[in-house]
Design a protein around this motif. Structure first.
Motif, PDB file in Angstrom:
ATOM      1  N   MET A  69       0.014  -6.255   7.168  1.00  0.00           N
ATOM      2  CA  MET A  69      -0.468  -5.183   7.649  1.00  0.00           C
ATOM      3  C   MET A  69      -1.127  -5.162   9.181  1.00  0.00           C
ATOM      4  N   PRO A  70      -1.753  -6.198   9.544  1.00  0.00           N
ATOM      5  CA  PRO A  70      -2.175  -6.281  10.899  1.00  0.00           C
ATOM      6  C   PRO A  70      -1.045  -6.369  11.693  1.00  0.00           C
ATOM      7  N   TRP A  71       0.039  -6.790  11.253  1.00  0.00           N
ATOM      8  CA  TRP A  71       1.147  -7.350  12.294  1.00  0.00           C
ATOM      9  C   TRP A  71       1.841  -5.822  12.434  1.00  0.00           C
ATOM     10  N   ALA A  96      -6.629  -3.439   1.046  1.00  0.00           N
ATOM     11  CA  ALA A  96      -5.621  -2.539   1.623  1.00  0.00           C
ATOM     12  C   ALA A  96      -6.465  -1.502   2.382  1.00  0.00           C
ATOM     13  N   VAL A  97      -7.391  -0.784   1.729  1.00  0.00           N
ATOM     14  CA  VAL A  97      -8.087   0.262   2.164  1.00  0.00           C
ATOM     15  C   VAL A  97      -8.926  -0.111   3.406  1.00  0.00           C
ATOM     16  N   GLN A  98      -9.852  -1.244   3.453  1.00  0.00           N
ATOM     17  CA  GLN A  98     -10.409  -1.899   4.357  1.00  0.00           C
ATOM     18  C   GLN A  98      -9.513  -2.305   5.548  1.00  0.00           C
ATOM     19  N   GLY A 100      -7.116  -0.536   6.771  1.00  0.00           N
ATOM     20  CA  GLY A 100      -6.517   0.598   7.224  1.00  0.00           C
ATOM     21  C   GLY A 100      -5.449   1.376   6.536  1.00  0.00           C
ATOM     22  N   ALA A 101      -5.017   1.060   5.132  1.00  0.00           N
ATOM     23  CA  ALA A 101      -4.109   1.551   4.715  1.00  0.00           C
ATOM     24  C   ALA A 101      -4.339   3.039   4.460  1.00  0.00           C
ATOM     25  N   SER A 102      -3.328   4.040   4.937  1.00  0.00           N
ATOM     26  CA  SER A 102      -3.610   5.446   4.729  1.00  0.00           C
ATOM     27  C   SER A 102      -3.549   5.921   3.140  1.00  0.00           C
ATOM     28  N   GLY A 103      -3.061   5.099   2.307  1.00  0.00           N
ATOM     29  CA  GLY A 103      -2.631   5.474   1.205  1.00  0.00           C
ATOM     30  C   GLY A 103      -2.452   4.383   0.162  1.00  0.00           C
ATOM     31  N   TYR A 104      -2.643   4.608  -1.146  1.00  0.00           N
ATOM     32  CA  TYR A 104      -2.377   3.562  -1.977  1.00  0.00           C
ATOM     33  C   TYR A 104      -1.831   4.555  -3.248  1.00  0.00           C
ATOM     34  N   LEU A 105      -0.605   4.066  -3.526  1.00  0.00           N
ATOM     35  CA  LEU A 105       0.042   4.678  -4.521  1.00  0.00           C
ATOM     36  C   LEU A 105       0.554   3.521  -5.536  1.00  0.00           C
TER      37      LEU A 105
END
Length: 192
Positions: A69-71, A96-98, A100-105
């Motif tokens: 994610m950071p990459w 994932a939310v921390q 910066g994910a905009s969604g989690y499905l």
């Protein structure tokens, strides 16, 4: 909406590409079986289309989705990440939310829910599978009012105290809470 798929199961990746390909406003511009190949493709791009949305699995061979994610954020800062995973583990969701994910499905979502999630996130919103949304809300509910109640402060007194903390005068508080200035004063006396 340009979508990059990062998913290690080829059949699921092909299904997503097929379903999303039928949508007039969504185009799968690239797909990869691991994060390293996806990141390398972003580094090698010269003027190619950049993704608007990255659908990212967490449990990938090599670098995990969380590690990647950071990459992705570094190399495609405008792209929004939606985690699409089988994992409904509390730690994965929160991490994932921390990050910066905009969604989690969850992969158990319907294809309609996934396409709706893509559109919602692209439009500036967020998307969470309902059971995960309940978990997030439960985890992040404010704890201060509960602590205040344990030391004998009522909910109304907590509201008055919060407004004082925001810099409002007693008159402004009475107007906002629709109570008299004398009642505000009584609440403050009890708080002290």
């Amino acid at each position: 909406i340009n979508v990059m798929l990062v998913e290690d199961h080829p059949e699921y990746r092909e299904t997503l590409e097929f379903v999303l390909g039928k949508e007039k406003d969504i185009e799968v511009i690239s797909q990869f079986g691991n994060a390293e190949l996806a990141l390398r493709s972003l580094l090698d791009q010269t003027g190619d289309q950049q993704p608007d949305i990255i659908l990212l699995d967490l449990n990938l061979p090599g670098m995990s989705g969380l590690e990647a994610m950071p990459w992705f954020e570094k190399y495609t800062p405008e792209a929004k990440i939606i985690i699409l995973s089988q994992s409904d583990m509390d730690a994965d969701v929160l991490c994932a939310v921390q990050q910066g994910a905009s969604g989690y499905l969850l992969k158990s979502c319907t294809m309609d829910e996934i396409t709706k999630g893509i559109r919602d996130v692209n439009d500036g919103g967020a998307t969470l599978e309902p059971s995960l949304a309940r978990f997030i809300l439960k985890s992040l509910q404010p704890r201060l009012p509960k602590a205040a109640n344990q030391i004998g402060i009522s909910q109304r007194e907590w509201e008055v105290l919060s407004l004082i903390g925001d810099g409002l005068t007693q008159k402004q508080i009475s107007s906002q809470l629709e109570i008299s200035v004398f009642t505000v004063t009584d609440h403050l006396k009890h708080i002290y």
